[in-house]
Write a protein that holds these residues in place. Sequence first.
Motif, PDB file in Angstrom:
ATOM      1  N   CYS A  48       0.795  -1.232   0.000  1.00  0.00           N
ATOM      2  CA  CYS A  48       0.000   0.000   0.000  1.00  0.00           C
ATOM      3  C   CYS A  48       0.824   1.278   0.000  1.00  0.00           C
ATOM      4  N   ILE A  49       1.884   1.335   0.815  1.00  0.00           N
ATOM      5  CA  ILE A  49       2.617   2.595   0.932  1.00  0.00           C
ATOM      6  C   ILE A  49       4.134   2.375   0.830  1.00  0.00           C
ATOM      7  N   PRO A  50       4.633   1.796  -0.276  1.00  0.00           N
ATOM      8  CA  PRO A  50       6.069   1.510  -0.358  1.00  0.00           C
ATOM      9  C   PRO A  50       6.936   2.764  -0.384  1.00  0.00           C
ATOM     10  N   ALA A  51       6.443   3.862  -0.931  1.00  0.00           N
ATOM     11  CA  ALA A  51       7.118   5.163  -0.919  1.00  0.00           C
ATOM     12  C   ALA A  51       8.590   5.090  -1.312  1.00  0.00           C
ATOM     13  N   ASN A  52       8.901   4.167  -2.220  1.00  0.00           N
ATOM     14  CA  ASN A  52      10.280   4.057  -2.714  1.00  0.00           C
ATOM     15  C   ASN A  52      11.321   3.695  -1.648  1.00  0.00           C
ATOM     16  N   ILE A  53      10.854   3.192  -0.509  1.00  0.00           N
ATOM     17  CA  ILE A  53      11.790   2.797   0.549  1.00  0.00           C
ATOM     18  C   ILE A  53      12.314   1.389   0.209  1.00  0.00           C
ATOM     19  N   PRO A  54      13.633   1.203   0.173  1.00  0.00           N
ATOM     20  CA  PRO A  54      14.162  -0.108  -0.244  1.00  0.00           C
ATOM     21  C   PRO A  54      13.586  -1.274   0.558  1.00  0.00           C
ATOM     22  N   PHE A  55      13.355  -1.047   1.856  1.00  0.00           N
ATOM     23  CA  PHE A  55      12.844  -2.103   2.734  1.00  0.00           C
ATOM     24  C   PHE A  55      11.478  -2.622   2.288  1.00  0.00           C
ATOM     25  N   PHE A  56      10.759  -1.803   1.531  1.00  0.00           N
ATOM     26  CA  PHE A  56       9.422  -2.210   1.087  1.00  0.00           C
ATOM     27  C   PHE A  56       9.376  -2.516  -0.406  1.00  0.00           C
TER      28      PHE A  56
ATOM     29  N   GLY B 161       4.099   1.974  12.492  1.00  0.00           N
ATOM     30  CA  GLY B 161       5.364   1.700  13.177  1.00  0.00           C
ATOM     31  C   GLY B 161       6.311   0.910  12.294  1.00  0.00           C
ATOM     32  N   THR B 162       5.771  -0.083  11.582  1.00  0.00           N
ATOM     33  CA  THR B 162       6.575  -0.883  10.668  1.00  0.00           C
ATOM     34  C   THR B 162       7.132  -0.003   9.553  1.00  0.00           C
ATOM     35  N   TRP B 163       6.268   0.896   9.069  1.00  0.00           N
ATOM     36  CA  TRP B 163       6.677   1.776   7.976  1.00  0.00           C
ATOM     37  C   TRP B 163       7.805   2.707   8.431  1.00  0.00           C
ATOM     38  N   VAL B 164       7.642   3.278   9.621  1.00  0.00           N
ATOM     39  CA  VAL B 164       8.673   4.189  10.137  1.00  0.00           C
ATOM     40  C   VAL B 164       9.989   3.439  10.334  1.00  0.00           C
ATOM     41  N   TYR B 165       9.885   2.192  10.802  1.00  0.00           N
ATOM     42  CA  TYR B 165      11.119   1.385  10.917  1.00  0.00           C
ATOM     43  C   TYR B 165      11.784   1.255   9.551  1.00  0.00           C
ATOM     44  N   GLY B 166      11.002   0.922   8.542  1.00  0.00           N
ATOM     45  CA  GLY B 166      11.542   0.764   7.188  1.00  0.00           C
ATOM     46  C   GLY B 166      12.224   2.039   6.712  1.00  0.00           C
ATOM     47  N   ARG B 167      11.619   3.159   7.073  1.00  0.00           N
ATOM     48  CA  ARG B 167      12.132   4.467   6.670  1.00  0.00           C
ATOM     49  C   ARG B 167      13.470   4.781   7.361  1.00  0.00           C
TER      50      ARG B 167
END
Lengths: 189, 174
Positions: A48-56, B161-167
């Motif tokens: 839903c919200i990958p936002a170009n972050i490598p982790f996603f 929280g998961t998203w912020v961790y990824g960031r």
Amino acid sequence: MQFWEWIKQPWPWYVAGPLIGLTVPLLLIMGNKAFGVSSSLRHICAACIPANIPFFKYNWRKEAWNLFFVAGILLGAIVATQWLSSGAPVVVNPKLVNTLQQYNINDYSSIVPVDLFNWPSLLTLRGFILMVAGGFLVGFGTRYAGGCTSGHAIMGLSNLQWPSLVATCCFMIGGFITANLILPAILNL
Amino acid sequence: METREIKQPAIIKETNTDFEVRSLDTICINESQMQHAWYHSLKYLVAGLFFGILLVKAEVISWFRIQEMFRLQSFHMYGVIGSAVVTGIISVWLIKKFKVKTIYGERIELHPKQFNKGQVYGGLLFGAGWALTGACPGPLYALIGTGATVIIITLLSAIAGTWVYGRLRNKLPH
């Protein structure tokens, strides 16, 4: 009919625990899937919200089984609540009942304390910390740790992985400190 | 003449070279090399259903039970997790010993987990969240199913929280 009555009671640990443990071989045999729930949160981010972050940035569709699994958890809870419950209040250790009474928590009718977890209290500081900040820590912490109670404590320990033992011990330490030292202050808010 | 297509799950080569998924985060990862049509995933819905019923009936999703556990006021949670782990250990040992295969005939693979400091820092933070919400990720889904709709907010917050961790991931110590 006695059996049905028994089913509707809360299940003792020696029945529920081994059955929960059997989820590990069940998922492995179904298709080589390592038991774990917190990854679903990552897959939702990736979808839903990958936002170009490598982790996603990965092929989350390959992990879609995990999303089916968590959808099943939600359905299972509906089934258990609607048809397999007696509706009796949760029986709690009298010591805890005494402690919680000091904070005006007296409602044991539901599996969650309705005095704490409800829509209106989202706007109070106490409710916000418990529901929103708490949820954030669950999501952030599990991903940082690389797994949760299912992925580390059950799956990881089943495979005798010592990093999972470290993680599990840290879950417990964090919980002990928070429940005994920090939570009382929050409940007083 | 028509050649009939053989409906068989195609075995594809691993194309996912994402080391983020594979190395640090070996948990909850799909080890299967096979690709199936989506409806094959329905069996995981059934497995989840079974697991969800267990979570509710064992009351491990209850905030009250979690507080009892962290205050050493009940053996229940320790009994559930302990016996689940023992069952898991025996199952995994049997699977390895008898080289049990999946229902598709694939060899079952288990990945070792690598240690990193995240297991300590993240573990402590998750422990705190567990004590506050009374729920780990599985119970979050289950609680919504029990009718505690406000937990949808807690789940959304966990996703955040998961998203912020990824960031922040590359800035955090691992």
